[in-house]
Motif scaffolding. Structure first.
Motif, PDB file in Angstrom:
ATOM      1  N   ASP A 335      -6.843  -2.578   4.915  1.00  0.00           N
ATOM      2  CA  ASP A 335      -6.064  -3.335   3.936  1.00  0.00           C
ATOM      3  C   ASP A 335      -6.637  -3.175   2.528  1.00  0.00           C
ATOM      4  O   ASP A 335      -5.886  -3.051   1.548  1.00  0.00           O
ATOM      5  CB  ASP A 335      -6.047  -4.814   4.316  1.00  0.00           C
ATOM      6  CG  ASP A 335      -5.277  -5.087   5.611  1.00  0.00           C
ATOM      7  OD1 ASP A 335      -4.522  -4.189   6.051  1.00  0.00           O
ATOM      8  OD2 ASP A 335      -5.459  -6.184   6.182  1.00  0.00           O
ATOM      9  N   GLU A 338      -5.827   0.195   0.811  1.00  0.00           N
ATOM     10  CA  GLU A 338      -4.461   0.343   0.309  1.00  0.00           C
ATOM     11  C   GLU A 338      -4.038  -0.814  -0.609  1.00  0.00           C
ATOM     12  O   GLU A 338      -2.860  -1.091  -0.781  1.00  0.00           O
ATOM     13  CB  GLU A 338      -3.466   0.476   1.460  1.00  0.00           C
ATOM     14  CG  GLU A 338      -3.372  -0.701   2.371  1.00  0.00           C
ATOM     15  CD  GLU A 338      -2.329  -0.531   3.473  1.00  0.00           C
ATOM     16  OE1 GLU A 338      -1.897  -1.569   4.009  1.00  0.00           O
ATOM     17  OE2 GLU A 338      -1.954   0.613   3.804  1.00  0.00           O
ATOM     18  N   THR A 353      -2.015   2.695  -2.168  1.00  0.00           N
ATOM     19  CA  THR A 353      -1.221   1.515  -1.839  1.00  0.00           C
ATOM     20  C   THR A 353      -0.657   1.657  -0.429  1.00  0.00           C
ATOM     21  O   THR A 353      -0.853   2.682   0.233  1.00  0.00           O
ATOM     22  CB  THR A 353      -0.062   1.359  -2.833  1.00  0.00           C
ATOM     23  OG1 THR A 353       0.825   2.476  -2.693  1.00  0.00           O
ATOM     24  CG2 THR A 353      -0.573   1.301  -4.271  1.00  0.00           C
ATOM     25  N   LYS A 354       0.080   0.661   0.017  1.00  0.00           N
ATOM     26  CA  LYS A 354       0.692   0.722   1.340  1.00  0.00           C
ATOM     27  C   LYS A 354       1.649   1.894   1.468  1.00  0.00           C
ATOM     28  O   LYS A 354       1.794   2.473   2.555  1.00  0.00           O
ATOM     29  CB  LYS A 354       1.425  -0.587   1.636  1.00  0.00           C
ATOM     30  CG  LYS A 354       0.499  -1.768   1.868  1.00  0.00           C
ATOM     31  CD  LYS A 354       1.292  -3.017   2.228  1.00  0.00           C
ATOM     32  CE  LYS A 354       0.351  -4.186   2.494  1.00  0.00           C
ATOM     33  NZ  LYS A 354       1.090  -5.427   2.853  1.00  0.00           N
ATOM     34  N   SER A 355       2.305   2.259   0.380  1.00  0.00           N
ATOM     35  CA  SER A 355       3.275   3.352   0.416  1.00  0.00           C
ATOM     36  C   SER A 355       2.700   4.682  -0.041  1.00  0.00           C
ATOM     37  O   SER A 355       3.382   5.705   0.017  1.00  0.00           O
ATOM     38  CB  SER A 355       4.490   3.004  -0.450  1.00  0.00           C
ATOM     39  OG  SER A 355       4.093   2.799  -1.801  1.00  0.00           O
ATOM     40  N   HIS A 357      -0.974   6.677   0.418  1.00  0.00           N
ATOM     41  CA  HIS A 357      -2.359   6.746   0.893  1.00  0.00           C
ATOM     42  C   HIS A 357      -3.117   7.925   0.296  1.00  0.00           C
ATOM     43  O   HIS A 357      -4.167   8.331   0.815  1.00  0.00           O
ATOM     44  CB  HIS A 357      -2.394   6.801   2.419  1.00  0.00           C
ATOM     45  CG  HIS A 357      -2.243   5.462   3.059  1.00  0.00           C
ATOM     46  ND1 HIS A 357      -2.634   5.208   4.360  1.00  0.00           N
ATOM     47  CD2 HIS A 357      -1.769   4.277   2.587  1.00  0.00           C
ATOM     48  CE1 HIS A 357      -2.383   3.931   4.648  1.00  0.00           C
ATOM     49  NE2 HIS A 357      -1.853   3.359   3.593  1.00  0.00           N
TER      50      HIS A 357
END
Length: 380
Positions: A335, A338, A353-355, A357
């Motif tokens: 977590d 990202e 970020t989450k979208s 990597h």
């Protein structure tokens, strides 16, 4: 102070490093310092000598296994590191095929992977994978921009007959087609090949204005040597997989003038002072060359170091959520990686970020040219 780290050759020779049980962060690394990827793997591994032995006051240990540049061995090592060494994160490897195998295991076991080479998997299979090298489209886009600036209309392509060769060719086409640059011939060769005469003859028959090579390491020099031996005088472009001095040692005079995209660290002193990466890159280059000699800097050691910097930035937040060695810590580490925190590395500024990597942009690429036996910033 250097890291507390352990090297294992194959599956034997593993030594125990100190640290309080449950209060030591363990990073499992697999890479090939032998085999066809050795010229890359040695450099990847060297960087661990520059890494400190603690992060946020917690001891950190690197367990480094040799995989001989073999994807099957890399996968076996990754499973051992997770199952037996109970690592908090994985790092590796020296090639796309090997790193892709490790990525599958990272996803399966929910272990964060700091990928030191690109991964040939779709985004939905990269939930636990954080990629350090620049995306191939970003790098090959810089190559095509230079081709376009020189009014080059046709290129020949020769690359490895594996996923790395596929990635470079796909990225080349992605940028070349809109630029009106035609690929007039596509050839492949194996990483272990010692000759590419037949392929080069076919490229020369097509009479391209320039040639693009999708190889890496010392194997990336082979096509350029063959092109020059047969009298080809046009420009030859490579990719960020060739940026080390071993490439120049193998290629000799034949690779003089070779152009390749790379991260800022290779030409850090030549960058303007305003470049956000310059200070970090210069400091790394000086520290690395103090240990390994003048001119020893290379992109691959930089990838390992940037992987460490990403972990360094993420670990403090993860420590607040769980103890090292637990699923809670691994989840929190993922977590934090990202979270969108900007991390200035030697190759670029990472904002994962989450979208996304990877999290790199145009600040992560410059063009370099072999000039007088060294990589130098390509002057426009």
């Amino acid at each position: 102070m250097r890291a507390s780290w352990v090297t294992a050759l194959g599956l034997a020779g593993l030594l125990c490093a100190g640290g309080a049980s449950g209060q030591e962060i363990t990073i499992g690394v697999t890479m090939g310092t032998t085999g066809p990827g050795a010229s890359l793997g040695i450099n990847y591994k060297n960087a661990f000598q520059l890494m400190p032995n603690a992060i946020d006051g917690v001891p950190i240990k690197y367990v480094i296994l040799e995989d001989g540049s073999d994807p099957t061995a890399a996968a076996k090592n990754a499973r051992q590191l997770v199952a037996e060494n109970h690592v908090d994160a994985l790092m590796g490897a020296v090639s796309v095929p090997s790193t892709t195998q490790i990525a599958l295991i990272a996803e399966e076991t929910k272990t964060p992977l700091i990928a030191l080479a690109p991964v040939a998997l779709p985004p939905e299979k990269l939930g636990w994978v954080f990629i350090v090298p620049q995306p191939v489209p970003l790098m090959m886009g810089a190559v095509v921009d230079d081709l376009k600036s020189k009014s080059i209309k046709t290129v020949g392509y020769i690359g490895f007959s594996d996923s790395w060769g596929d990635l470079v060719l796909k990225a080349l086409k992605q940028s070349a087609d809109p630029a009106g640059i035609k690929i007039v011939d596509e050839e492949r060769y194996a990483r272990a090949d010692t000759a590419v005469t037949g392929q080069i003859v076919k490229i020369l028959i097509a009479k391209p204005d320039a040639v693009v090579v999708g190889g890496s390491g010392t194997g990336g020099a082979l096509p350029q040597i063959a092109l020059r031996d047969r009298g080809y005088k046009g420009p030859v472009y490579h990719n960020h997989g060739t940026i080390n001095r071993e490439f120049i040692k193998v290629g000799g005079a034949a690779v003089d003038g070779a152009i390749a995209p790379t991260g800022p660290l290779m030409v850090a002193e030549e960058l303007p002072d305003s470049h956000p990466v310059k200070k970090v890159a210069v400091d790394f280059d000086q520290a690395y060359e103090k240990i390994f000699g003048a001119g020893s800097r290379n992109a691959f050691a930089g990838y390992s170091y940037d992987g460490f910097l990403l972990l360094k930035a993420a670990i403090p937040a993860a420590l607040k959520a769980g103890k090292p060695g637990t699923p809670e810590f691994r989840q929190a580490l993922r977590d934090a990686l990202e979270s969108g925190q900007a991390v200035v590395g030697v190759h670029g500024v990472y904002t994962q970020t989450k979208s996304d990597h990877i999290g790199l942009d145009g600040r992560a690429v410059v063009l370099a040219v072999v000039d007088g036996g060294a990589w130098r910033l390509l002057k426009k």
